[in-house]
Design a protein around this motif. Structure first.
Motif, PDB file in Angstrom:
ATOM      1  N   LEU A   1     -30.243  32.816  -3.725  1.00 50.68           N
ATOM      2  CA  LEU A   1     -28.815  32.560  -3.579  1.00 50.68           C
ATOM      3  C   LEU A   1     -28.293  31.727  -4.748  1.00 50.68           C
ATOM      4  N   ILE A   2     -29.039  30.713  -5.122  1.00 54.08           N
ATOM      5  CA  ILE A   2     -28.633  29.852  -6.243  1.00 54.08           C
ATOM      6  C   ILE A   2     -28.586  30.663  -7.539  1.00 54.08           C
ATOM      7  N   ILE A   3     -29.614  31.491  -7.755  1.00 51.01           N
ATOM      8  CA  ILE A   3     -29.649  32.320  -8.965  1.00 51.01           C
ATOM      9  C   ILE A   3     -28.464  33.282  -8.989  1.00 51.01           C
ATOM     10  N   TYR A   4     -28.162  33.864  -7.838  1.00 53.85           N
ATOM     11  CA  TYR A   4     -27.045  34.813  -7.730  1.00 53.85           C
ATOM     12  C   TYR A   4     -25.731  34.128  -8.102  1.00 53.85           C
ATOM     13  N   ILE A   5     -25.494  32.937  -7.540  1.00 49.34           N
ATOM     14  CA  ILE A   5     -24.262  32.197  -7.824  1.00 49.34           C
ATOM     15  C   ILE A   5     -24.192  31.816  -9.293  1.00 49.34           C
ATOM     16  N   LEU A   6     -25.327  31.408  -9.861  1.00 49.42           N
ATOM     17  CA  LEU A   6     -25.358  31.033 -11.284  1.00 49.42           C
ATOM     18  C   LEU A   6     -25.008  32.218 -12.182  1.00 49.42           C
ATOM     19  N   ILE A   7     -25.486  33.399 -11.821  1.00 45.06           N
ATOM     20  CA  ILE A   7     -25.173  34.589 -12.617  1.00 45.06           C
ATOM     21  C   ILE A   7     -23.673  34.861 -12.602  1.00 45.06           C
ATOM     22  N   VAL A   8     -23.057  34.728 -11.434  1.00 46.94           N
ATOM     23  CA  VAL A   8     -21.609  34.925 -11.325  1.00 46.94           C
ATOM     24  C   VAL A   8     -20.866  33.902 -12.187  1.00 46.94           C
ATOM     25  N   ILE A   9     -21.279  32.624 -12.096  1.00 42.94           N
ATOM     26  CA  ILE A   9     -20.623  31.565 -12.876  1.00 42.94           C
ATOM     27  C   ILE A   9     -20.814  31.787 -14.369  1.00 42.94           C
ATOM     28  N   LEU A  10     -22.037  32.135 -14.770  1.00 42.34           N
ATOM     29  CA  LEU A  10     -22.312  32.369 -16.191  1.00 42.34           C
ATOM     30  C   LEU A  10     -21.529  33.571 -16.714  1.00 42.34           C
ATOM     31  N   SER A  11     -21.368  34.583 -15.867  1.00 40.22           N
ATOM     32  CA  SER A  11     -20.579  35.753 -16.267  1.00 40.22           C
ATOM     33  C   SER A  11     -19.133  35.356 -16.526  1.00 40.22           C
ATOM     34  N   ALA A  12     -18.588  34.532 -15.635  1.00 42.44           N
ATOM     35  CA  ALA A  12     -17.210  34.073 -15.807  1.00 42.44           C
ATOM     36  C   ALA A  12     -17.074  33.225 -17.067  1.00 42.44           C
ATOM     37  N   ILE A  13     -18.051  32.350 -17.320  1.00 41.07           N
ATOM     38  CA  ILE A  13     -18.030  31.509 -18.519  1.00 41.07           C
ATOM     39  C   ILE A  13     -18.111  32.368 -19.777  1.00 41.07           C
ATOM     40  N   LEU A  14     -18.955  33.398 -19.722  1.00 43.50           N
ATOM     41  CA  LEU A  14     -19.099  34.287 -20.876  1.00 43.50           C
ATOM     42  C   LEU A  14     -17.783  34.995 -21.172  1.00 43.50           C
ATOM     43  N   PHE A  15     -17.073  35.416 -20.124  1.00 42.29           N
ATOM     44  CA  PHE A  15     -15.773  36.058 -20.325  1.00 42.29           C
ATOM     45  C   PHE A  15     -14.765  35.092 -20.952  1.00 42.29           C
ATOM     46  N   TYR A  16     -14.922  33.809 -20.671  1.00 39.09           N
ATOM     47  CA  TYR A  16     -13.976  32.826 -21.207  1.00 39.09           C
ATOM     48  C   TYR A  16     -14.267  32.510 -22.673  1.00 39.09           C
TER      49      TYR A  16
END
Length: 294
Positions: free
Chosen positions: A66-81
């Protein structure tokens, strides 16, 4: 053709018929509504799929995942920024593989991995480019809003020709090499004709919505239900929706807040696709694992 595919074809052309009665603005609203419902729903049970795959069902494993999944979502958003062009590129690549994998899932485990991956990826990319070339101006505007890069107008048609050629060469080789796949290939080529009609005669969002919901999200939900519960039934569908409710609500609240923050349609389109990408990356990984498990 499967029974569902026949239903999807009829529903697709019904969607095109509705297209003639609605303005572009109404199509956008309806398209987003469909994506917010079945589109997000089909990716809202990833954590349940992860738990199902872990036969030992160890609690710490689920929490770690679950933690890894959430981190991937957050990192994806950061990468888009910070590096939007790279994030958009990865989104298109992952989405292409994900769409193609869903369409050619029957091949997994029966044929060499390189054949399954190559057909799935080139097929999915061909579908995306097929959608793009019929709406070049809109796609270029969305790309600019996300990346601030103005791509030349000839790029999309050129990419379509290149990857279209790779796809059809791959299909021709597979058709010649594996006789048992010939009926499947003929069926998928027929579907491509259907998709071409849909994309050409509808708006960008409406055409994408028809494909994304009828040809990807709903079939994916059916596959997930078979994986989780063994069969499709109304009772199992209720269980599926119940387990996905929290994730779905969080996603809807998040995208609603984005809408009220950025009501300009072009900016919202860009942010929406960025949001979609952030949840697509981990979802595509989970579905690949599910197909390999099956």
């Amino acid at each position: 053709m499967s029974k569902y595919s026949n239903i999807a074809i009829v529903a697709s052309f019904f969607g095109l018929w509705l297209d003639s009665f609605f303005s572009n603005q109404i199509q956008i609203i309806l398209g987003f509504s469909l994506i917010f419902s079945f589109g997000i729903l089909h990716g809202a049970n990833d954590l349940l799929l992860i738990e199902n795959k872990n036969t030992k069902k160890i609690t710490y494993f689920f929490i770690k995942t679950l933690i890894i999944y959430i981190l991937i979502v957050i990192l994806s958003a950061i990468l888009f920024y910070f590096i939007p062009w790279l994030a958009l590129f990865l989104f298109i690549i992952v989405s292409a593989f994900h769409f193609g994998e869903q369409q050619w899932k029957e091949l997994i485990g029966l044929y060499p991995n390189w054949i399954c991956n190559l057909i799935g990826f080139t097929y999915g990319l061909f579908i995306l480019l097929l959608l793009f070339i019929f709406h070049t101006s809109e796609v270029e505007n969305i790309i600019f809003e996300i990346t601030k890069i103005q791509i030349p107008t000839f790029y999309l048609p050129l990419l379509f020709k290149i990857f279209g050629s790779i796809f059809f060469i791959t299909i021709a080789y597979t058709y010649y090499k594996y006789k048992i796949l010939r009926e499947k290939i003929r069926t998928e080529l027929f579907y491509l004709i259907v998709f071409t009609i849909i994309f050409k005669t509808s708006s960008l969002i409406w055409g994408f919505s028809i494909y994304f919901i009828l040809w990807h999200s709903i079939p994916s939900i059916l596959e997930q239900m078979k994986f989780l519960y063994g069969e499709f039934s109304f009772q199992n569908f209720k269980s599926y929706c119940k387990s996905a409710l929290v994730y779905w609500l969080v996603s809807i609240i998040g995208i609603t807040l984005l809408y009220y923050m950025f009501k300009d349609i072009q900016i919202f389109n860009a942010i929406f696709f960025s949001f979609l990408a952030a949840i697509t990356f981990p979802h595509a990984f989970v579905i690949t694992k599910m197909f390999n498990k099956k």
